[in-house]
Design an enzyme around this catalytic site. Sequence first.
Site, PDB file in Angstrom:
ATOM      1  N   ASP A   1      -2.949   2.431  -5.933  1.00  0.00           N
ATOM      2  CA  ASP A   1      -1.845   2.448  -4.967  1.00  0.00           C
ATOM      3  C   ASP A   1      -1.738   1.165  -4.132  1.00  0.00           C
ATOM      4  O   ASP A   1      -1.059   1.161  -3.111  1.00  0.00           O
ATOM      5  CB  ASP A   1      -1.965   3.654  -4.035  1.00  0.00           C
ATOM      6  CG  ASP A   1      -3.217   3.576  -3.173  1.00  0.00           C
ATOM      7  OD1 ASP A   1      -4.159   2.867  -3.546  1.00  0.00           O
ATOM      8  OD2 ASP A   1      -3.248   4.224  -2.114  1.00  0.00           O
ATOM      9  N   GLU A   2      -2.403   0.095  -4.539  1.00  0.00           N
ATOM     10  CA  GLU A   2      -2.355  -1.152  -3.767  1.00  0.00           C
ATOM     11  C   GLU A   2      -2.223  -2.375  -4.666  1.00  0.00           C
ATOM     12  O   GLU A   2      -2.825  -2.420  -5.733  1.00  0.00           O
ATOM     13  CB  GLU A   2      -3.662  -1.331  -2.966  1.00  0.00           C
ATOM     14  CG  GLU A   2      -3.860  -0.345  -1.840  1.00  0.00           C
ATOM     15  CD  GLU A   2      -5.190  -0.594  -1.146  1.00  0.00           C
ATOM     16  OE1 GLU A   2      -5.563  -1.765  -0.973  1.00  0.00           O
ATOM     17  OE2 GLU A   2      -5.854   0.398  -0.796  1.00  0.00           O
TER      18      GLU A   2
ATOM     19  N   ASP B   1       0.852  -1.184   0.000  1.00  0.00           N
ATOM     20  CA  ASP B   1       0.000   0.000   0.000  1.00  0.00           C
ATOM     21  C   ASP B   1       0.889   1.236   0.000  1.00  0.00           C
ATOM     22  O   ASP B   1       1.663   1.451   0.934  1.00  0.00           O
ATOM     23  CB  ASP B   1      -0.866  -0.053   1.276  1.00  0.00           C
ATOM     24  CG  ASP B   1      -1.925   1.026   1.301  1.00  0.00           C
ATOM     25  OD1 ASP B   1      -1.827   1.988   0.522  1.00  0.00           O
ATOM     26  OD2 ASP B   1      -2.859   0.905   2.119  1.00  0.00           O
TER      27      ASP B   1
END
Length: 419
Positions: free
Chosen positions: A104-105, A12
């Site tokens: 973003d993960e 993350d």
Amino acid sequence: MSMYHEYIIHIDGDSFFAACEIAQYPHLKGLPVVVGQERGIATAFTYEAKALGITRGMPIFKIKKFFPEVIILPTHFELYKMYSQKMSNILRRYLRVVEDYSIDECFGLIENDHAHTWEDVCTLAQTIKIALQKETGITFSVGVGRTKVLAKIASKAQKPDGLTIISDRDEEMVLSQTPISKVWGIGYRTAPTLKQKGITNALQFRNLPEEYIMRTFTKPLQELWHEMHGTRIFDIGHSDNDPKSLQATRTFFPMSTDREIVFSELSKNIETACARMRRYGLLTSSVIFFVKTSEFKYFGREFRFPFFTDNPIDILDSIRPLFDAVFVKGLRYRATGVTLSHLRPFNKCEQDIFGTQKEVHDRGKLMDTFDRIRDLYGKNSIFLGASMHAMTRNRQREILDESTPYQWNLPVPFMGEVL
DNA sequence: TCTGGGGTCCTAGGACCC
DNA sequence: TCTGGGGTCCTAGGACCC
């Protein structure tokens, strides 16, 4: 000690949008940076900005006023996508099964080939984390657990720049420290319900008897319970799936009571959604549009096509009567939106039996030309006549904002066969 | 947080069929 | 026309996520 099952890793990006800006423009490092200028509210910000007291969703004008030292940037989605791709590529060097979960993960499966012992798992997670930081210049919070849910809980446990690996023995401890409302899948509706039953942390939920869970809750919570016990329910998905639906909505300013202005906002959204659909190579047969009043009330209609299309002109022609039926004179509107669903890949669509085949073909070529002009001259370089009001109103707002550089390419409305 | 934008999945209940 | 039972498909809307 040998590894007797596989683990899931979750990574993350910390303050991802702001971190990308800093990775790209290193002279900003250490400064309070806020992203979200064009939206008028803080979308993401650095820990330096957070330390000043900036919170999510804080209006930009307020930030400018009370924290003049803060650097405010517009959102550069293409840049973040680049870093997102980098992140995914790095993870794929170490693992075979990776899911790009969001910008973003990522999730990844740590298979037995990758790590034979528990120590190997820890070393691998550490190696991945270091590689990510070294090669992107961004820090990541990394979590490892037996399932996706546990890996998510792990990556959330320490932020930013954290590495949390939940061994089977640590699970109870970590879960007892996780508020139930922070668990992936527990939202603002479910958390209060659970609290009422005296469940405030993740361990309490996990300790409920299976029979009670099955009797009391529906599928999503049942699955969550199993995941917390280490039973893998949620698989690592593969990332290149076509979207199942696609929407474009926009709040406009100022609000309007004018039918044509509101319709042109909707027209602009339809153009946007169709352009994206064409980029994916998809066609739609179902359109839902809505208007949103100043009081946040929604009014919408659905239209089903007897054929598949990626052409905004088809859509505009079809929904205009519905729009006129929904639009109420005297009400003020603040937003419009459209959802395209029942999407199919371009080549799998049967043409309808009679007639429209040629017309569809011609319009296809027309939209190709549209897309090429946009690629060459920018998103605002060409648009349908129906979207004219929306385009000119928004330009006025851009020019008023002195921090946005003036763009030389003038908008050219396309006076097509519409309306 | 007086509310931005883009998605997915699940379920209850209606329509329709035998 | 009413009653019984069982099944599938579809949609609207809720809930959740980033």
